[in-house]
Design a protein around this motif. Sequence first.
Motif, short mmCIF file in Angstrom:
data_model
loop_
_atom_site.label_atom_id
_atom_site.label_comp_id
_atom_site.label_asym_id
_atom_site.label_seq_id
_atom_site.Cartn_x
_atom_site.Cartn_y
_atom_site.Cartn_z
N ILE A 15 0.73 -1.20 0.01
CA ILE A 15 -0.16 0.01 0.01
C ILE A 15 0.73 1.38 0.03
CG2 ILE A 15 -2.04 -1.01 1.16
CD1 ILE A 15 -1.22 0.18 3.54
N MET A 16 2.08 1.06 0.30
CA MET A 16 3.22 2.16 -0.09
C MET A 16 4.02 1.90 -0.81
SD MET A 16 3.28 3.28 3.94
CE MET A 16 2.83 2.07 4.84
N PRO A 17 3.93 1.69 -2.23
CA PRO A 17 4.65 1.25 -3.27
C PRO A 17 6.00 1.86 -3.50
CG PRO A 17 2.84 1.79 -4.16
CD PRO A 17 2.42 1.82 -2.71
N ARG A 18 6.92 1.54 -3.56
CA ARG A 18 8.25 2.10 -4.05
C ARG A 18 8.35 2.20 -5.63
NH1 ARG A 18 13.03 1.70 -0.79
NH2 ARG A 18 13.51 3.48 -1.94
N GLY A 19 7.46 1.38 -6.21
CA GLY A 19 7.48 1.58 -7.82
C GLY A 19 5.86 0.79 -7.95
N ASP A 20 5.62 1.13 -9.52
CA ASP A 20 4.48 0.25 -9.87
C ASP A 20 4.57 -1.04 -9.81
OD1 ASP A 20 3.51 3.04 -10.44
OD2 ASP A 20 3.73 3.11 -12.30
N GLY A 21 3.42 -1.84 -9.19
CA GLY A 21 3.39 -3.25 -9.44
C GLY A 21 4.21 -3.93 -8.01
N HIS A 22 4.52 -3.01 -7.12
CA HIS A 22 5.22 -3.47 -5.95
C HIS A 22 4.41 -4.12 -5.23
CE1 HIS A 22 7.53 -1.96 -2.27
NE2 HIS A 22 7.42 -3.30 -2.03
N VAL A 23 4.86 -5.81 -5.11
CA VAL A 23 4.00 -6.51 -4.32
C VAL A 23 4.89 -7.33 -3.18
CG1 VAL A 23 2.55 -7.33 -6.25
CG2 VAL A 23 4.70 -8.57 -5.87
N LEU A 24 4.14 -7.58 -2.13
CA LEU A 24 4.64 -8.32 -0.87
C LEU A 24 4.29 -9.76 -0.65
CD1 LEU A 24 3.72 -5.55 1.77
CD2 LEU A 24 5.86 -5.94 0.57
N VAL A 25 5.13 -10.71 -0.69
CA VAL A 25 4.99 -12.01 -0.37
C VAL A 25 5.09 -12.25 1.05
CG1 VAL A 25 5.64 -14.34 -1.05
CG2 VAL A 25 5.60 -12.76 -2.84
N ILE A 26 4.05 -13.10 1.50
CA ILE A 26 4.18 -13.37 3.20
C ILE A 26 3.64 -14.84 3.27
CG2 ILE A 26 3.76 -10.87 3.79
CD1 ILE A 26 0.69 -11.67 4.44
N PRO A 27 4.27 -15.35 4.34
CA PRO A 27 3.95 -16.71 4.84
C PRO A 27 2.44 -16.66 5.49
CG PRO A 27 5.82 -16.03 6.27
CD PRO A 27 5.72 -14.79 5.35
N LYS A 28 1.81 -17.57 5.37
CA LYS A 28 0.67 -17.81 6.26
C LYS A 28 1.00 -18.12 7.52
CE LYS A 28 -2.63 -18.51 2.64
NZ LYS A 28 -3.65 -19.32 1.87
N ALA A 29 1.98 -19.12 7.69
CA ALA A 29 2.48 -19.37 9.19
C ALA A 29 3.09 -18.17 10.05
CB ALA A 29 3.52 -20.51 9.14
N PRO A 30 2.98 -18.02 11.19
CA PRO A 30 3.79 -16.84 11.80
C PRO A 30 5.09 -16.87 11.76
CG PRO A 30 2.26 -18.15 13.58
CD PRO A 30 2.15 -18.67 12.02
N SER A 31 5.71 -16.07 11.59
CA SER A 31 7.37 -15.80 11.96
C SER A 31 7.57 -14.24 11.77
CB SER A 31 8.25 -16.62 10.80
OG SER A 31 8.03 -16.36 9.55
N ARG A 32 8.62 -13.88 12.66
CA ARG A 32 9.07 -12.42 12.53
C ARG A 32 9.82 -12.06 11.36
NH1 ARG A 32 9.35 -8.98 16.74
NH2 ARG A 32 11.52 -8.12 16.31
#
Length: 142
Positions: free
Chosen positions: A36-53
């Motif tokens: 939601i605060m992209p550094r460029g057009d098309g900036h995505v984040l990939v996150i695991p569903k399992a908790p980890s820091r």
Amino acid sequence: MSVPYDDQNVFAKILRGELPSQTVYEDDKTLAIMDIMPRGDGHVLVIPKAPSRNILDIAEDDLNAVMATVQRLARAVMKAFDADGTTIQQFSESAGGQVVFHTHVHVIPRFDGVKLRPHTGDMADGEVLAAHARKIRGVLGN
């Protein structure tokens, strides 16, 4: 010293459906969303569903799943935005630049001669993010 995982972080809330996001891709172990605060057009984040820091405490099978999704998304954003390359970033702990303490990897399409936008904390227009998400999902076929 190990710091415990905080299940009230923004990504944990997104995974529980407590906060909205623009989903680009999802499988049984990972979720890819628009930053939601992209550094460029098309900036995505990939996150695991399992908790980890971060990368320091994530389970190896979750890390492998995240990186497979990162590769899939890197290829997709390159095609969707006709990019010249990608920047892949992962920050661990405050000293490493991490702000949200749930493992996440940034995938940013890059273009020759175009610098990353500064991280100002300003949120992007929701309609623009939705359009970018549709563009990437179109390449992924979902």
